[in-house]
Design an enzyme around this catalytic site. Sequence first.
Site, short mmCIF file in Angstrom:
data_model
loop_
_atom_site.label_atom_id
_atom_site.label_comp_id
_atom_site.label_asym_id
_atom_site.label_seq_id
_atom_site.Cartn_x
_atom_site.Cartn_y
_atom_site.Cartn_z
N ASP B 318 0.81 -1.21 0.00
CA ASP B 318 0.00 0.00 0.00
C ASP B 318 0.85 1.26 0.00
OD1 ASP B 318 0.88 -0.94 2.51
OD2 ASP B 318 -0.38 0.54 3.50
N GLU B 319 0.20 2.32 -0.38
CA GLU B 319 0.71 3.69 -0.18
C GLU B 319 2.14 3.90 -0.65
OE1 GLU B 319 -1.99 5.23 3.51
OE2 GLU B 319 -0.17 4.18 4.05
#
Lengths: 683, 683
Positions: B318-319
């Site tokens: 993620d991210e």
Amino acid sequence: MNQIILYILLVLGISQMTMAQNPLSNKYDLMPWPKEIKEKPAKFLINSDVTISIHSEHSERVRNAAVNFIRRLSARTGVFFNEGFPLENKKGTIQISYDEVVTLNLKADESYTLNTNDSLIEIKAQTDLGALRGLQTLLQLTDHNSSTYFFPGISIFDAPRFVWRGLMIDVSRHFHPVNVIKRNLDAMASMKMNVFHWHLTDDQGFRIESKAYPKLQELASDGLFYTQEQIKEVVTYADHLGIRVIPEIDVPGHASAILTAYPELGSKADYHYAIERFSGVFDPTLNPTLDTTYVFLETLFAEITPLFPDKYFHIGGDENEGKHWNENQEIQKFKKKHKLKTNHDLQTYFNIKLEKILNKLGKKLMGWDEIMTPDMPTSAVIHSWRGENEGLPNGGSLIAAAKKGYQTVLSNGYYIDRMLSVEHHYSNDPIKNIELTPEERSRILGGEATMWSELVTSQTIDSRIWPRTAAIAERFWSSKDVNDVENMRKRLKTVSFRLEELELTHIKNKAVILRGMTNNQDISSLETLTNICEPLKVYARNKDGVEYKTYSPFNLFADACIVDAPDALIFNQHVTAFIKTPNNNNQTAVLNCLYKWAANDAQFSKLRMNPKISALNTLSKSLSNASKGLSEVLQNEDISETTIDQIQSNIDILSQEFMDTEVVIIDALNKLVSYCKTNLKTN
Amino acid sequence: MNQIILYILLVLGISQMTMAQNPLSNKYDLMPWPKEIKEKPAKFLINSDVTISIHSEHSERVRNAAVNFIRRLSARTGVFFNEGFPLENKKGTIQISYDEVVTLNLKADESYTLNTNDSLIEIKAQTDLGALRGLQTLLQLTDHNSSTYFFPGISIFDAPRFVWRGLMIDVSRHFHPVNVIKRNLDAMASMKMNVFHWHLTDDQGFRIESKAYPKLQELASDGLFYTQEQIKEVVTYADHLGIRVIPEIDVPGHASAILTAYPELGSKADYHYAIERFSGVFDPTLNPTLDTTYVFLETLFAEITPLFPDKYFHIGGDENEGKHWNENQEIQKFKKKHKLKTNHDLQTYFNIKLEKILNKLGKKLMGWDEIMTPDMPTSAVIHSWRGENEGLPNGGSLIAAAKKGYQTVLSNGYYIDRMLSVEHHYSNDPIKNIELTPEERSRILGGEATMWSELVTSQTIDSRIWPRTAAIAERFWSSKDVNDVENMRKRLKTVSFRLEELELTHIKNKAVILRGMTNNQDISSLETLTNICEPLKVYARNKDGVEYKTYSPFNLFADACIVDAPDALIFNQHVTAFIKTPNNNNQTAVLNCLYKWAANDAQFSKLRMNPKISALNTLSKSLSNASKGLSEVLQNEDISETTIDQIQSNIDILSQEFMDTEVVIIDALNKLVSYCKTNLKTN
């Protein structure tokens, strides 16, 4: 006269005058109280720029202690520090230095000096251990006013009176997982204690993994034991706190668990050995005449001793009543053959063999004072648990051991499971006023509080150990003349509260138990009752060891109650003051307690009853009735025989046991009744 | 008509009528609510003769669960059981049977039937897991009157709606030791949750010991990590509770810790990688173009995966904002060479390589929903954390993934660190009213509550997870139509209280924090304030991630406050009721709250101030002033503009933030003001 000299003389004069107990102990809640302390006009502000630096050889202990210090200081003050870790290659506003990093041992120096000034704090020590002790003192000095936190200006030199300042935890009667042990190690360290005696085996369970004899944990622990990795984890954790760990494998008695796993080592053939569920002294005993017994112990000790770097190894050796030995003809023949007249002689034979095994493994044998028989070599260490109350001469087995040439450690008087007041333990000086030669004195290493856990679970153990053990820690560390009980109580209150920072549950779990008892109703009325009731003392709870099994519930009313019930303590003081000086102020103080109790039953009665609390009904009613009656009498200065009789009969009811507790305001109530009878007019 | 048929139709009729929510849920505080439940006229008394027996192949899980059941039942009831362990070769009064002992996996059956009669209770299940679930239900049925405890007569068939009912705990932002994890596993099991997702690595720390790459724990954990032995200990513990453990090693982003240890794997040369102390999304990212990166990950995964027997392995993903990728010319060249247009394509390239590595190790790759790119094979599992609020279409990434052919798990709507009400999470049905084919539906495995720990320490984590997660557990287990919020709240209250039996600290640590804040003074006035204040929501606390560092204090006022502030909830209901029906009863209910708050500042003002509490002064004063004003107005039915203005200005002050909390009775107070303005006469 030169002013400086005058000043010096003045300071010396004051410090001599106050030798008995330094008046600064009314101001600073330090515990254990340091050896030398002086105030100076300074104030070190605790703001976000505080930093800490270590200016000596790397010590994992000091590094950890410094990080923990910053964390606790931040939590305590709410200050957001810019630096969360000790500085490297830079000087902090708190500077730590020491001459050497030591291996934990009896002779390691623990002294330190602590100096706080406006912008610099210095902790200096001979060893990294001393630095740890100094950091704990500094943390205890945290002070505040309405707008800021600060350390006061102070100069301390400190060093312990005894080198062995221990706590024993019994993990056999009830098992206590690693985190429970760790938080108690943290608490010990904050009280500068330095020995954790780990009572790992007993009739109720064998709590340490053996790879050589896996049946020990498989069949004799109910699945509740420490893996060897966990043992190492705890020992390392303790080492970082400057705490030695002494394991105890209790033999030849207290052996039900061992013999559940390996019955062939038992003294009685065809006996059904099983993990013991009750409490007390039991018959299963290792057979000291079998070679296989020694093979077993040598193999087991060889496996276990490397996990514990400390030189001392505890073999228990207590409370072997020899019943199974007497019943075994082979053992009797063996005794004759080896000219061992008594079972004590046989046990000494056993102990001496164990000592040789342990010596080979580099260990020093330690045992409870039963091992001190005429033939036992003075290389053994005597753990004194019996004193005058157990029929021994003045000074008990401790002084006897020291005089005979044994190193010795005192636990008599420090049995915290007996549920006696902190005053009782605090007033128990190890040496008392007994005259000793320097050699004899040097053999008295110190003492250990003992937390036997027959009636103690992980939910309640903290409240049984703390805060009383903090006062015992002071007894072991501080000078003998630091002995003012009221002053100790005042400092202990702060210390106890601060122990919550270490996740100790001694305060917070009371409410948990009471919520459980009430099924999540308002617990205030029960809380009031717990504040004047104490658990039955000196093993009156669990009579003959058969009322409770190891798996019985221990979250009952008695488990919510603590020793030194706080409201009782206050009330008893108020009553004493009032009777001595019956003025308005003192009367009001007494009345306020009585009003609170008088009103309590109305609150209690609102509870939806259940079997866990209905047994407190009588206690609640009688307390309210007696209090109501007494308060009316005191207020009206008007008294009839009927009224007094009713009060007295309620007090008599309160003198009973309630759910394994006793009401500890009875004497004060009776004193009030007497006072009323004597001093107030009768209608 | 045949009477039996009539009866059957009647029963069916009733059960259809009550499909929405079984009225028995008003009587029994079961959670999660079972699939089918019927009452019958019976009462099984809980006395010392209760025994438990297991009539199937040995299952360590069931054996442990049975022992824990007896212990908890004994603690809850105070009953001293004669037998503390399951019977062997004998029938107990509680009998457990199941057809097979299973290895934990997605398809393992968890259904069970539970029948209680006067003298016999039977739990039957297809698997030993079902038996565990049944025992938890039975324990929740414990009931009592004033003289005895009992199980009511009941017949239950139960089975879960979703097979994946998880809790994620982030141990990177703040480390949580083994005992904290274990007690939360216990709590999960009591709510029939079956997946523990362990977020083991992130920018703020690498928390699992690697022998292949020891610098990970040595340089990137601050000494706070799990040894491999501890990992095994937790995994075994979870398995005994019927809980699968899914580890997460978050890559290629969230990699500051990894790169602190092995900077050569980073995407930016000469960058000073360091353990992150703040919160947020950071730039350090593994370099996906280096062979060494894959050697590292393959070696690390090969070392770690055997510790986690479960098939699913979470790689985060993620991210990753790709800043360091953009800044690295080599990476840009690599993208061109491999025809990877965007950073997303590059990350997919990385993910596909990881999937092959994991497949070789027998694992199925799972990742946060960013991994769902067009080229990502559907063998991956999509962990949905983004929904409509994050700009995605109805159903968010969950429905999209299911429709595209991925197995998927929902966390959107279950971010418990956002500090939203239990109602918010409970009302978040994973599938809502979206139409799905049976295949699509079958790919939606379930959901996970996510406990990100930027603002959470071991002292507060329980109060952030519980009790709200119990309601989420019900959402995953129970039928969609079990959705009455008020009924859930009633049951949740009991459930929350019962969780204290498992040593959870969500209730008791509030007092600990408040004692710390007041320096051990009377905490009642602060307690009153915490009961109407909630921590700031949706990351408004710690704006931009730089107000707090990982080592900042988290024992402040906001940390003592909880979501669903209890007094606020009650007051808001009273006000609604009063405005709807302004009768005496409803007015009294409102007034009683106002009186309490009006009086609170007098109590608060008695506290010796310190920097930790002085910031609450305005809150305390304004609350008391507004409450006093409002209560006077309501009582006198008399109102002047000046009075109302003063009340309003106090409410306006209360509408500010106070020490990272918000007062959650503002709306109700404003409603009361409006009511007064409209309905009461003006002087």
